[in-house]
Design a protein around this motif. Structure first.
Motif, PDB file in Angstrom:
ATOM      1  N   GLN A  66       0.722  -1.083  -0.006  1.00 46.25           N
ATOM      2  CA  GLN A  66      -0.023   0.048  -0.070  1.00 46.25           C
ATOM      3  C   GLN A  66       0.879   1.173  -0.010  1.00 46.25           C
ATOM      4  O   GLN A  66       1.800   1.350   0.756  1.00 46.25           O
ATOM      5  N   ILE A  67       0.505   2.158  -0.803  1.00 43.98           N
ATOM      6  CA  ILE A  67       1.364   3.361  -0.876  1.00 43.98           C
ATOM      7  C   ILE A  67       0.540   4.433  -0.423  1.00 43.98           C
ATOM      8  O   ILE A  67      -0.334   4.833  -0.940  1.00 43.98           O
ATOM      9  N   ARG A  68       1.085   5.012   0.633  1.00 49.47           N
ATOM     10  CA  ARG A  68       0.403   5.985   1.395  1.00 49.47           C
ATOM     11  C   ARG A  68       0.880   7.232   1.424  1.00 49.47           C
ATOM     12  O   ARG A  68       2.130   7.393   1.402  1.00 49.47           O
ATOM     13  N   PRO A  69       0.154   8.523   1.777  1.00 55.64           N
ATOM     14  CA  PRO A  69       0.715   9.654   1.952  1.00 55.64           C
ATOM     15  C   PRO A  69       1.604   9.718   3.203  1.00 55.64           C
ATOM     16  O   PRO A  69       1.497   9.043   4.069  1.00 55.64           O
ATOM     17  N   ARG A  70       2.656  10.520   3.333  1.00 51.58           N
ATOM     18  CA  ARG A  70       3.354  10.806   4.384  1.00 51.58           C
ATOM     19  C   ARG A  70       2.647  11.778   5.208  1.00 51.58           C
ATOM     20  O   ARG A  70       2.316  12.920   4.844  1.00 51.58           O
ATOM     21  N   SER A  71       2.400  11.384   6.495  1.00 49.92           N
ATOM     22  CA  SER A  71       1.615  12.409   7.501  1.00 49.92           C
ATOM     23  C   SER A  71       1.934  13.721   7.381  1.00 49.92           C
ATOM     24  O   SER A  71       1.546  14.839   7.538  1.00 49.92           O
ATOM     25  N   GLY A  72       3.513  13.914   7.661  1.00 46.59           N
ATOM     26  CA  GLY A  72       4.214  15.151   7.646  1.00 46.59           C
ATOM     27  C   GLY A  72       4.079  15.933   6.650  1.00 46.59           C
ATOM     28  O   GLY A  72       3.685  17.190   6.517  1.00 46.59           O
ATOM     29  N   LEU A  73       4.128  15.324   5.376  1.00 43.27           N
ATOM     30  CA  LEU A  73       3.867  16.230   4.202  1.00 43.27           C
ATOM     31  C   LEU A  73       2.316  16.680   3.922  1.00 43.27           C
ATOM     32  O   LEU A  73       2.132  17.726   3.659  1.00 43.27           O
ATOM     33  N   ALA A  74       1.492  15.806   4.398  1.00 44.38           N
ATOM     34  CA  ALA A  74      -0.001  16.202   4.322  1.00 44.38           C
ATOM     35  C   ALA A  74      -0.084  17.222   5.242  1.00 44.38           C
ATOM     36  O   ALA A  74      -0.718  18.150   5.000  1.00 44.38           O
ATOM     37  N   ALA A  75       0.323  17.099   6.534  1.00 43.51           N
ATOM     38  CA  ALA A  75      -0.142  17.906   7.650  1.00 43.51           C
ATOM     39  C   ALA A  75       0.503  19.534   7.279  1.00 43.51           C
ATOM     40  O   ALA A  75      -0.036  20.645   7.373  1.00 43.51           O
ATOM     41  N   LYS A  76       1.826  19.346   6.926  1.00 43.38           N
ATOM     42  CA  LYS A  76       2.636  20.716   6.675  1.00 43.38           C
ATOM     43  C   LYS A  76       2.362  21.487   5.413  1.00 43.38           C
ATOM     44  O   LYS A  76       2.472  22.517   5.240  1.00 43.38           O
ATOM     45  N   LYS A  77       2.307  20.620   4.484  1.00 45.80           N
ATOM     46  CA  LYS A  77       2.285  21.139   2.852  1.00 45.80           C
ATOM     47  C   LYS A  77       1.097  20.740   2.072  1.00 45.80           C
ATOM     48  O   LYS A  77       0.853  21.242   1.169  1.00 45.80           O
ATOM     49  N   GLY A  78       0.105  19.981   2.655  1.00 50.80           N
ATOM     50  CA  GLY A  78      -0.981  19.469   1.705  1.00 50.80           C
ATOM     51  C   GLY A  78      -0.653  18.638   0.651  1.00 50.80           C
ATOM     52  O   GLY A  78      -1.386  18.579  -0.276  1.00 50.80           O
ATOM     53  N   ILE A  79       0.354  17.851   0.704  1.00 50.12           N
ATOM     54  CA  ILE A  79       0.593  17.111  -0.114  1.00 50.12           C
ATOM     55  C   ILE A  79       0.335  15.547   0.264  1.00 50.12           C
ATOM     56  O   ILE A  79       0.318  15.033   1.268  1.00 50.12           O
ATOM     57  N   SER A  80      -0.545  15.067  -0.929  1.00 49.05           N
ATOM     58  CA  SER A  80      -1.117  13.677  -0.675  1.00 49.05           C
ATOM     59  C   SER A  80      -0.987  12.698  -2.038  1.00 49.05           C
ATOM     60  O   SER A  80      -0.234  13.064  -2.779  1.00 49.05           O
ATOM     61  N   ILE A  81      -1.660  11.738  -1.877  1.00 45.54           N
ATOM     62  CA  ILE A  81      -1.659  10.887  -2.954  1.00 45.54           C
ATOM     63  C   ILE A  81      -3.068  10.851  -3.542  1.00 45.54           C
ATOM     64  O   ILE A  81      -4.182  10.560  -3.062  1.00 45.54           O
ATOM     65  N   VAL A  82      -3.142  10.799  -5.123  1.00 48.23           N
ATOM     66  CA  VAL A  82      -4.483  11.049  -5.585  1.00 48.23           C
ATOM     67  C   VAL A  82      -5.168   9.700  -5.144  1.00 48.23           C
ATOM     68  O   VAL A  82      -6.417   9.766  -5.227  1.00 48.23           O
ATOM     69  N   ASN A  83      -4.749   8.479  -5.574  1.00 48.77           N
ATOM     70  CA  ASN A  83      -5.446   7.184  -5.398  1.00 48.77           C
ATOM     71  C   ASN A  83      -5.138   6.742  -3.869  1.00 48.77           C
ATOM     72  O   ASN A  83      -4.576   5.519  -3.909  1.00 48.77           O
ATOM     73  N   SER A  84      -5.041   7.287  -3.121  1.00 51.08           N
ATOM     74  CA  SER A  84      -4.728   6.933  -1.423  1.00 51.08           C
ATOM     75  C   SER A  84      -5.620   5.904  -0.947  1.00 51.08           C
ATOM     76  O   SER A  84      -6.849   6.076  -0.916  1.00 51.08           O
ATOM     77  N   PRO A  85      -5.257   4.913  -0.426  1.00 54.06           N
ATOM     78  CA  PRO A  85      -3.733   4.346  -1.021  1.00 54.06           C
ATOM     79  C   PRO A  85      -3.571   3.749  -2.119  1.00 54.06           C
ATOM     80  O   PRO A  85      -4.633   3.028  -2.549  1.00 54.06           O
ATOM     81  N   GLY A  86      -2.336   3.781  -2.625  1.00 52.83           N
ATOM     82  CA  GLY A  86      -2.330   3.123  -3.941  1.00 52.83           C
ATOM     83  C   GLY A  86      -1.795   1.564  -3.722  1.00 52.83           C
ATOM     84  O   GLY A  86      -1.291   1.246  -2.510  1.00 52.83           O
ATOM     85  N   THR A  87      -2.041   0.678  -4.738  1.00 50.88           N
ATOM     86  CA  THR A  87      -1.857  -0.728  -4.351  1.00 50.88           C
ATOM     87  C   THR A  87      -0.954  -1.077  -5.413  1.00 50.88           C
ATOM     88  O   THR A  87      -1.063  -1.057  -6.548  1.00 50.88           O
ATOM     89  N   VAL A  88       0.051  -1.948  -5.191  1.00 48.26           N
ATOM     90  CA  VAL A  88       0.969  -2.613  -5.748  1.00 48.26           C
ATOM     91  C   VAL A  88       0.779  -3.970  -5.625  1.00 48.26           C
ATOM     92  O   VAL A  88       0.946  -4.663  -4.557  1.00 48.26           O
ATOM     93  N   ASP A  89       0.219  -4.710  -6.492  1.00 52.71           N
ATOM     94  CA  ASP A  89      -0.334  -6.115  -6.478  1.00 52.71           C
ATOM     95  C   ASP A  89       1.229  -7.255  -6.637  1.00 52.71           C
ATOM     96  O   ASP A  89       2.175  -6.630  -6.944  1.00 52.71           O
ATOM     97  N   ALA A  90       0.841  -8.092  -6.085  1.00 51.07           N
ATOM     98  CA  ALA A  90       1.911  -9.167  -5.873  1.00 51.07           C
ATOM     99  C   ALA A  90       2.504  -9.570  -7.514  1.00 51.07           C
ATOM    100  O   ALA A  90       3.846  -9.933  -7.584  1.00 51.07           O
ATOM    101  N   ASP A  91       1.767  -9.437  -8.373  1.00 47.55           N
ATOM    102  CA  ASP A  91       2.303  -9.781  -9.862  1.00 47.55           C
ATOM    103  C   ASP A  91       2.861  -8.612 -10.757  1.00 47.55           C
ATOM    104  O   ASP A  91       3.217  -8.829 -11.912  1.00 47.55           O
ATOM    105  N   TYR A  92       2.954  -7.440 -10.192  1.00 48.53           N
ATOM    106  CA  TYR A  92       3.522  -6.326 -10.771  1.00 48.53           C
ATOM    107  C   TYR A  92       4.951  -6.248 -10.526  1.00 48.53           C
ATOM    108  O   TYR A  92       5.445  -6.516  -9.659  1.00 48.53           O
ATOM    109  N   ARG A  93       5.696  -6.100 -11.717  1.00 49.13           N
ATOM    110  CA  ARG A  93       7.169  -6.017 -11.730  1.00 49.13           C
ATOM    111  C   ARG A  93       7.732  -4.743 -12.114  1.00 49.13           C
ATOM    112  O   ARG A  93       8.815  -4.651 -12.274  1.00 49.13           O
ATOM    113  N   GLY A  94       6.948  -3.776 -12.508  1.00 47.72           N
ATOM    114  CA  GLY A  94       7.208  -2.434 -13.003  1.00 47.72           C
ATOM    115  C   GLY A  94       7.686  -1.655 -11.664  1.00 47.72           C
ATOM    116  O   GLY A  94       7.769  -2.022 -10.730  1.00 47.72           O
TER     117      GLY A  94
END
Length: 150
Positions: A66-94
């Motif tokens: 699971q790719i999640r925002p860093r709480s410090g960046l979100a709280a201090k700068k408003g930086i987040s992830i569009v599809n939060s949480p992003g998912t990397v599946d077990a069969d993805y190799r990119g």
């Protein structure tokens, strides 16, 4: 409990530090931005962009990252992830990339090596559908958004 995850650093990861847990009890590893050293990415307010990490991984079957925002960046700068949480599946190799968005009011500069997101590896449960004519009754029933109070 430890889970072995194979990692393949890509050429543009060269010189960056491998992600690590910041404390003994941390759930996530901080992922770095693998942008060019002399070409930081500037995210304008409201803008989003895929940011490379320079890492490709092979998760064991039965796990996801699971790719999640860093709480410090979100709280201090408003930086987040569009599809939060992003998912990397077990069969993805990119390459693992982070879809960062700037919800703040100021441009945000992403520099090489900056910790931009966290990755949590978790077990996955797959379901089997069991079609029924009627679902079991509960106190809540079909009450949806806001039905349990504020």
């Amino acid at each position: 409990m430890s889970v072995i995850v194979q990692v393949s650093p890509l050429p543009h990861f060269s010189g960056l530090e491998m992600p690590k847990y910041q404390t003994a009890a941390s759930a996530g590893l901080d992922l770095p931005a693998a942008v060019e050293d002399n070409a930081p990415v500037i995210l304008q307010p409201g803008e989003w962009q895929l940011i490379p990490t320079g890492l490709a991984i092979a998760l064991p079957d039965g796990y996801e990252a699971q790719i999640r925002p860093r709480s410090g960046l979100a709280a201090k700068k408003g930086i987040s992830i569009v599809n939060s949480p992003g998912t990397v599946d077990a069969d993805y190799r990119g390459e693992v990339k982070v879809n960062l968005i700037n919800h703040g009011s100021e441009p945000f500069e992403i520099r090489r090596g900056e910790r931009i997101a966290q990755m949590v590896v978790a077990p996955v449960t797959q379901i089997e559908w069991a079609p029924v004519a009627r679902l079991s009754e509960t106190e809540r029933g079909t009450g949806g958004f806001g039905s349990t109070g504020v």
